[in-house]
Enzyme design. Sequence first.
Site, PDB file in Angstrom:
ATOM      1  N   LYS A  11      29.460  34.804  -0.295  1.00 61.20           N
ATOM      2  CA  LYS A  11      30.514  33.837   0.058  1.00 61.20           C
ATOM      3  C   LYS A  11      31.195  33.357  -1.218  1.00 61.20           C
ATOM      4  O   LYS A  11      30.601  33.395  -2.312  1.00 61.20           O
ATOM      5  CB  LYS A  11      29.957  32.635   0.834  1.00 61.20           C
ATOM      6  CG  LYS A  11      28.892  31.797   0.111  1.00 61.20           C
ATOM      7  CD  LYS A  11      29.432  30.737  -0.853  1.00 61.20           C
ATOM      8  CE  LYS A  11      28.323  29.928  -1.525  1.00 61.20           C
ATOM      9  NZ  LYS A  11      28.707  29.290  -2.782  1.00 61.20           N
ATOM     10  N   PRO A  98      25.665  39.437  -7.552  1.00 62.52           N
ATOM     11  CA  PRO A  98      25.053  38.831  -8.745  1.00 62.52           C
ATOM     12  C   PRO A  98      24.190  37.622  -8.353  1.00 62.52           C
ATOM     13  O   PRO A  98      24.541  36.887  -7.437  1.00 62.52           O
ATOM     14  CB  PRO A  98      26.266  38.392  -9.578  1.00 62.52           C
ATOM     15  CG  PRO A  98      27.389  39.257  -9.112  1.00 62.52           C
ATOM     16  CD  PRO A  98      27.133  39.528  -7.660  1.00 62.52           C
ATOM     17  N   ALA A 101      24.536  32.921  -9.076  1.00 62.68           N
ATOM     18  CA  ALA A 101      25.938  32.999  -9.493  1.00 62.68           C
ATOM     19  C   ALA A 101      26.872  32.149  -8.650  1.00 62.68           C
ATOM     20  O   ALA A 101      28.072  32.146  -8.857  1.00 62.68           O
ATOM     21  CB  ALA A 101      26.392  34.465  -9.427  1.00 62.68           C
ATOM     22  N   GLY A 102      26.317  31.434  -7.649  1.00 60.82           N
ATOM     23  CA  GLY A 102      27.177  30.631  -6.774  1.00 60.82           C
ATOM     24  C   GLY A 102      27.795  31.441  -5.658  1.00 60.82           C
ATOM     25  O   GLY A 102      28.775  31.040  -5.032  1.00 60.82           O
ATOM     26  N   LEU A 103      27.195  32.614  -5.380  1.00 63.66           N
ATOM     27  CA  LEU A 103      27.731  33.500  -4.340  1.00 63.66           C
ATOM     28  C   LEU A 103      26.803  33.565  -3.120  1.00 63.66           C
ATOM     29  O   LEU A 103      27.052  34.329  -2.179  1.00 63.66           O
ATOM     30  CB  LEU A 103      27.928  34.914  -4.912  1.00 63.66           C
ATOM     31  CG  LEU A 103      28.938  34.997  -6.066  1.00 63.66           C
ATOM     32  CD1 LEU A 103      28.826  36.345  -6.784  1.00 63.66           C
ATOM     33  CD2 LEU A 103      30.361  34.790  -5.566  1.00 63.66           C
ATOM     34  N   ALA A 104      25.742  32.762  -3.147  1.00 69.45           N
ATOM     35  CA  ALA A 104      24.789  32.649  -2.028  1.00 69.45           C
ATOM     36  C   ALA A 104      24.114  33.971  -1.671  1.00 69.45           C
ATOM     37  O   ALA A 104      23.858  34.248  -0.496  1.00 69.45           O
ATOM     38  CB  ALA A 104      25.464  32.053  -0.794  1.00 69.45           C
ATOM     39  N   GLY A 105      23.803  34.768  -2.682  1.00 66.74           N
ATOM     40  CA  GLY A 105      23.175  36.068  -2.428  1.00 66.74           C
ATOM     41  C   GLY A 105      21.841  35.946  -1.702  1.00 66.74           C
ATOM     42  O   GLY A 105      21.582  36.686  -0.741  1.00 66.74           O
ATOM     43  N   GLY A 106      21.000  35.025  -2.146  1.00 72.21           N
ATOM     44  CA  GLY A 106      19.694  34.851  -1.509  1.00 72.21           C
ATOM     45  C   GLY A 106      19.848  34.390  -0.063  1.00 72.21           C
ATOM     46  O   GLY A 106      19.161  34.869   0.841  1.00 72.21           O
ATOM     47  N   SER A 107      20.766  33.463   0.147  1.00 67.06           N
ATOM     48  CA  SER A 107      21.010  32.946   1.501  1.00 67.06           C
ATOM     49  C   SER A 107      21.544  34.053   2.402  1.00 67.06           C
ATOM     50  O   SER A 107      21.195  34.132   3.583  1.00 67.06           O
ATOM     51  CB  SER A 107      22.039  31.809   1.456  1.00 67.06           C
ATOM     52  OG  SER A 107      21.600  30.788   0.605  1.00 67.06           O
ATOM     53  N   ASP A 140      22.972  27.006   2.431  1.00 66.18           N
ATOM     54  CA  ASP A 140      24.032  27.994   2.701  1.00 66.18           C
ATOM     55  C   ASP A 140      23.657  29.003   3.789  1.00 66.18           C
ATOM     56  O   ASP A 140      24.483  29.819   4.197  1.00 66.18           O
ATOM     57  CB  ASP A 140      24.369  28.782   1.418  1.00 66.18           C
ATOM     58  CG  ASP A 140      25.099  27.924   0.400  1.00 66.18           C
ATOM     59  OD1 ASP A 140      25.686  26.893   0.804  1.00 66.18           O
ATOM     60  OD2 ASP A 140      25.077  28.288  -0.786  1.00 66.18           O
TER      61      ASP A 140
END
Length: 294
Positions: A11, A98, A101-107, A140
């Site tokens: 996101k 990444p 990084a503020g892209l909510a990859g884990g979420s 998130d």
Amino acid sequence: MNTCVEQANAKINLFLDVIGRRADGYHLIDGVMQTVTLADRVSVGFEPAEKIGITLTARGNDAMPTDMNNLACRAAKRYLEAANIGGSVSIGIEKNIPMAAGLAGGSADAAAVLRALDRLSGARLGTDALCRLGATLGADVPFCVRGGAMRTEGIGDRLTPCAGLSGCFLVVACAGNGVSTPWAYAEIDARSGGLFPASETAGKVEKLIHALQIRNWENACAGMENIFESVVPSVNPFVNRIKTILRGAGAAHAMMSGSGPSVFGVFFREADARSACETLAAAGIGGRLCQPVL
Ligand code: ATP
């Protein structure tokens, strides 16, 4: 073993402000989030069993935890407990987003596992229940369960579908050290002195959503803001460097996503977006070309 593959989309935040803090320490936010095509590929296998067993294999980023510290594994456990079933779950993550990084990859990975298990296990908890479960894993996750473009309020759990960016190209880039989200929020707290201008923020968010709705991209870009840009660039010099490169390549707007340090540029010409990726690569910075998802 039944298996399926889910896209775990990253996101970006088109607007993000912190407007308060609850007594339990959680921060209240107001803003707009949008899913983008940059995604991890999450494969999930499920086999009914008496006990819960979860394994994870990963490709693409050695730094990602592969034990129960991985949010995707925690999501699987939480799902099986909520559905009151046992089972062997095998998760495979191809990590493209990444990290930190503020892209909510884990979420996004956690949400993908929840969606997959709801299809494979036969328990059929449904999207609303998955969002509620997701909220117990991370702020998130409910957004990532649904995806699209949403106004995000509360602690990130109050979601209202809204207009988003469309017909454009995005370049997402990230360099230097990742940012700890708790650290970034603590910095905001220290600077705000407890005063958060909630009504002013709501007005700005509504104006942005209106601009997105009528596809006035100039006003939309002018109305995009991220409060974390007031703290993160001081510890990650790449943020401003990437913004300069993206703007120089013709981005209509360039800003940080979430608590950073990833930065995205909005392009209305694909060729400009591609040349931005080339300029970033020449500077030793990885840029990913992607598009918004509605
Ligand atoms: P947020 O803004 O929600 O904090 P983020 O995009 O900044 O998310 P993530 O990529 O989700 O950050 O990762 C934050 C930390 O979570 C990582 O440093 C990592 O140790 C841990 N983590 C656990 N599971 C995962 C996962 N599946 N993918 C990425 N990181 C994970």
